[in-house]
Enzyme design. Structure first.
Site, PDB file in Angstrom:
ATOM      1  N   ASP A   1      -4.297  12.911  -0.099  1.00  0.00           N
ATOM      2  CA  ASP A   1      -4.415  11.922  -1.295  1.00  0.00           C
ATOM      3  C   ASP A   1      -4.805  12.782  -2.744  1.00  0.00           C
ATOM      4  O   ASP A   1      -4.733  14.057  -2.526  1.00  0.00           O
ATOM      5  CB  ASP A   1      -6.099  11.439  -1.082  1.00  0.00           C
ATOM      6  CG  ASP A   1      -6.172  10.190  -1.935  1.00  0.00           C
ATOM      7  OD1 ASP A   1      -5.328   9.975  -2.906  1.00  0.00           O
ATOM      8  OD2 ASP A   1      -7.364   9.839  -2.150  1.00  0.00           O
TER       9      ASP A   1
ATOM     10  N   ASN B   1      -1.052   0.217   0.712  1.00  0.00           N
ATOM     11  CA  ASN B   1       0.021   0.672  -0.284  1.00  0.00           C
ATOM     12  C   ASN B   1       0.960  -0.288  -1.045  1.00  0.00           C
ATOM     13  O   ASN B   1       1.292   0.176  -1.817  1.00  0.00           O
ATOM     14  CB  ASN B   1       0.474   2.237  -0.180  1.00  0.00           C
ATOM     15  CG  ASN B   1      -0.497   3.269   0.222  1.00  0.00           C
ATOM     16  OD1 ASN B   1      -0.259   4.143   0.924  1.00  0.00           O
ATOM     17  ND2 ASN B   1      -1.507   3.141  -0.837  1.00  0.00           N
TER      18      ASN B   1
END
Ligand code: FPP
Length: 252
Positions: free
Chosen positions: A30, A78
């Site tokens: 991330d 996502n």
């Protein structure tokens, strides 16, 4: 992307093999967007930097005794990102698989993908299949890439297949238990992760390996993924080695 040499990754004599180190490390990569933003660049610039970082991390695994590395590249959530970012990521995956990953494959890395392939474009799926096939005899590092992966989605898909086997009489309801259910998961050939790392300062697991991480140790580091180095992985592996894992039992 830069090319790599043909030197095979050899796990025979790890420089820093700690018998108590993690055998399977899973990483939530991330912070690519923030890394790019801090440089005044578009988010995809961060994803490209993140992809380059993957190679360094795969290559250093033998040094720390890590045999299995699983990385979260694209989640079922996502798809909520902008079309520009999604298509940029898909094209990055295609490019990465055809160039970088094939180079890694020559270095004794066995690559697998987990996640639902149905929503991915046909060209990408073809490259994924090819890479899995080309590397199936490799035994250096087992690299698993989670692509259109979500832990809940995986359990739901597994349950559907399990229910089909029950309906067709191949599996009895009495035989559904903690040992049989994981055989239907995408990860059925992998050991459970010992250590799950998330970069970028967020302390969430975001639907990653929900079933498999029941007894994993977690590490949350502030480092943004494109800045995550092999040295930091080494530090986290050593820290793991100093932890006492009790799996529900008491200390002796
Ligand atoms: C999360 O950062 C990262 C992703 C959704 C994509 C991960 C992809 C890569 C590291 C690159 C490619 C990987 C492979 C295997 C080729 P973010 O965008 O959520 O960052 P932010 O939280 O700072 O916005």
């Amino acid at each position: 992307m830069a090319s790599v040499s043909n030197t095979s990754i050899d796990t025979a004599e790890p420089e820093e093999q700690a018998s108590s180190g993690p055998r399977h490390v899973a990483i939530i990569m991330d912070g690519n967007g923030r890394w790019a933003q801090a440089r005044g660049r578009p988010r995809l610039f961060g994803h490209h930097a993140g992809a380059r970082r993957v190679r360094e991390i795969v290559e250093c695994c033998p040094q720390y005794g890590v045999k299995y590395l699983t990385i979260f590249a694209f989640s079922t959530e996502n798809w909520k990102r902008t079309q520009v970012e999604i298509s940029g990521l898909m094209s990055l995956f295609r490019r990465y698989i055809s160039k970088e990953m094939k180079a890694l494959a020559l270095r004794n890395v066995r690559v697998r993908f987990i996640g639902d392939r149905l929503r991915l474009d046909a060209k990408l799926v073809q490259l994924m299949d090819e890479l899995e096939h080309e590397t199936e005899a490799n035994e250096g590092i087992h690299l698993t890439i989670a692509l259109n992966y979500g832990g809940r989605d995986e359990v739901a898909r597994a349950t559907k297949r399990l229910a089909q086997d029950v309906a067709s009489g191949q599996l009895s309801p009495e035989d559904v238990n903690e040992e049989t259910l994981p055989r239907y998961l995408d990860t059925h050939v992998l050991p459970d992760p010992d250590l799950v790392i998330r970069t970028s300062g967020e302390a969430r697991i975001s639907n990653f390996l929900l079933w498999q991480s029941a007894y994993a140790e977690y590490e949350f580091t502030d480092t943004l993924w494109p800045d995550f180095t092999s040295e930091e992985l080494g530090r986290l592996c050593r820290k793991f080695g100093s932890r006492e894992r009790r799996f529900g039992a008491v200390s002796t």
